[in-house]
Scaffold this active site. Structure first.
Site, PDB file in Angstrom:
ATOM      1  N   SER A 107      23.645  29.526 -17.051  1.00 37.39           N
ATOM      2  CA  SER A 107      23.825  28.431 -17.998  1.00 37.39           C
ATOM      3  C   SER A 107      22.472  27.852 -18.412  1.00 37.39           C
ATOM      4  O   SER A 107      22.238  27.547 -19.583  1.00 37.39           O
ATOM      5  CB  SER A 107      24.697  27.337 -17.375  1.00 37.39           C
ATOM      6  OG  SER A 107      24.773  26.212 -18.213  1.00 37.39           O
ATOM      7  N   PRO A 152      19.052  21.610 -23.755  1.00 39.13           N
ATOM      8  CA  PRO A 152      19.123  21.291 -22.328  1.00 39.13           C
ATOM      9  C   PRO A 152      20.418  21.826 -21.722  1.00 39.13           C
ATOM     10  O   PRO A 152      21.428  21.978 -22.422  1.00 39.13           O
ATOM     11  CB  PRO A 152      19.089  19.756 -22.300  1.00 39.13           C
ATOM     12  CG  PRO A 152      19.611  19.339 -23.632  1.00 39.13           C
ATOM     13  CD  PRO A 152      19.176  20.405 -24.601  1.00 39.13           C
ATOM     14  N   ASP A 153      20.378  22.105 -20.439  1.00 40.88           N
ATOM     15  CA  ASP A 153      21.532  22.667 -19.735  1.00 40.88           C
ATOM     16  C   ASP A 153      22.528  21.544 -19.446  1.00 40.88           C
ATOM     17  O   ASP A 153      22.520  20.941 -18.385  1.00 40.88           O
ATOM     18  CB  ASP A 153      21.044  23.318 -18.439  1.00 40.88           C
ATOM     19  CG  ASP A 153      22.161  23.999 -17.674  1.00 40.88           C
ATOM     20  OD1 ASP A 153      23.263  24.143 -18.233  1.00 40.88           O
ATOM     21  OD2 ASP A 153      21.919  24.377 -16.512  1.00 40.88           O
ATOM     22  N   ALA A 154      23.376  21.278 -20.439  1.00 46.43           N
ATOM     23  CA  ALA A 154      24.289  20.145 -20.343  1.00 46.43           C
ATOM     24  C   ALA A 154      25.636  20.460 -20.983  1.00 46.43           C
ATOM     25  O   ALA A 154      26.237  19.620 -21.648  1.00 46.43           O
ATOM     26  CB  ALA A 154      23.672  18.911 -21.006  1.00 46.43           C
ATOM     27  N   TYR A 156      17.985  18.173 -13.022  1.00 44.90           N
ATOM     28  CA  TYR A 156      17.722  16.902 -13.705  1.00 44.90           C
ATOM     29  C   TYR A 156      19.036  16.224 -14.092  1.00 44.90           C
ATOM     30  O   TYR A 156      19.979  16.859 -14.523  1.00 44.90           O
ATOM     31  CB  TYR A 156      16.881  17.115 -14.979  1.00 44.90           C
ATOM     32  CG  TYR A 156      17.407  18.145 -15.946  1.00 44.90           C
ATOM     33  CD1 TYR A 156      18.427  17.851 -16.849  1.00 44.90           C
ATOM     34  CD2 TYR A 156      16.863  19.420 -15.972  1.00 44.90           C
ATOM     35  CE1 TYR A 156      18.902  18.796 -17.736  1.00 44.90           C
ATOM     36  CE2 TYR A 156      17.337  20.379 -16.871  1.00 44.90           C
ATOM     37  CZ  TYR A 156      18.349  20.059 -17.758  1.00 44.90           C
ATOM     38  OH  TYR A 156      18.814  20.996 -18.634  1.00 44.90           O
TER      39      TYR A 156
END
Length: 257
Positions: free
Chosen positions: A9, A19-21, A87
């Site tokens: 991901s 961003p990985d969200a 994060y």
């Protein structure tokens, strides 16, 4: 020489400069899985984040990913909406009943025989400790999953090795998985000796690509010539090999176009 592919991901989002969200959706992943599975022969394990907001979402993930050619999926107990463990993640774990419902949904509603489902706990990353991690391991493995992933961002492998000892001492036989990104000095032999069945080498491909491209384009710009990138590239024949140009020629000859 690797045994399989981890469809990360983190990397899927990074390639899209996101961003990985959980910004990319099931269709985005299914498209990538389909393209990769068409070109390789090794299994693809998909990072399915938290499996969506509910088990209903997990069902579609499992169906689409398995239909697209994935060998399995990994679901983490990070509450929705998912945030990357490096994060901004939440301080609590997903409720056990919700997490186990997602695991069962993935196991029962996919479209592929022997489709693997791996559960991942964020207990150590969220500082809940080894006892909570082991409690989660017992709950998740009782659902019949195919693997349990203990995640850590410690700089040394000590806490995952300690967990592995607790895991096996508790009599859990489900294969144990880890992602040694931050404790990357650990060897495959050390992990095997500790009873790990699978290690996922994550995110290095995108980090390496950024490194080489930044160096190459900087040198080209400073020298004012395309040749500034010569030391960073492969010959065209290597590219042709990777994209199967010989197969193209064989098909042209066979089918006449």
């Amino acid at each position: 020489g690797f045994d399989g592919i981890w469809l990360s991901s983190f990397e899927m989002h990074a390639w899209n400069r996101l961003p990985d969200a959980s910004i990319l959706n099931v269709a985005d992943y299914a498209d990538a899985i389909g393209k990769i599975s068409d070109r390789i022969d090794v299994p693809i394990l998909v990072d399915a984040d938290e499996g969506g907001p509910s088990a209903i979402n997990t069902i579609r993930m499992a169906r689409e990913y398995s239909k697209s050619g994935a060998w399995g999926m990994c679901i983490e107990d990070n509450p929705s909406p998912k945030r990357c463990s490096f994060y901004g993640m939440k301080a609590e774990l997903e409720k056990p009943n919700i997490m186990m419902g997602k695991l069962r949904a993935a196991m029962e509603k996919n479209n592929k025989p022997d489709f693997a489902v791996i559960a991942r706990t964020e207990s150590l990353i969220q500082k809940h400790g080894h006892d909570v991690a082991l409690e989660r391991a017992k709950m998740y493995t009782d659902t019949g999953i195919d693997g349990f992933l203990i995640h850590s961002k410690s700089k040394t492998p000590d806490e995952v090795l300690k967990f592995a000892d607790m895991y096996h001492s508790a009599g859990i036989t489900t294969p144990l998985v880890c992602v040694p990104t931050t404790y990357n000095q650990v060897t495959r032999q050390q992990l095997q000796d500790a009873g790990f069945s699978l290690a996922i080498y994550a995110n290095y491909s995108v980090r390496a690509t950024i490194n080489i491209l930044e160096k190459m384009f900087k040198q080209m710009a400073e020298e004012g010539s395309l040749s500034g990138g010569n030391n960073h590239t492969v010959e065209m024949d290597r590219v042709f090999e990777l994209i199967w140009v010989n197969e193209l020629k064989e098909n042209q000859e066979k089918y006449g176009s």
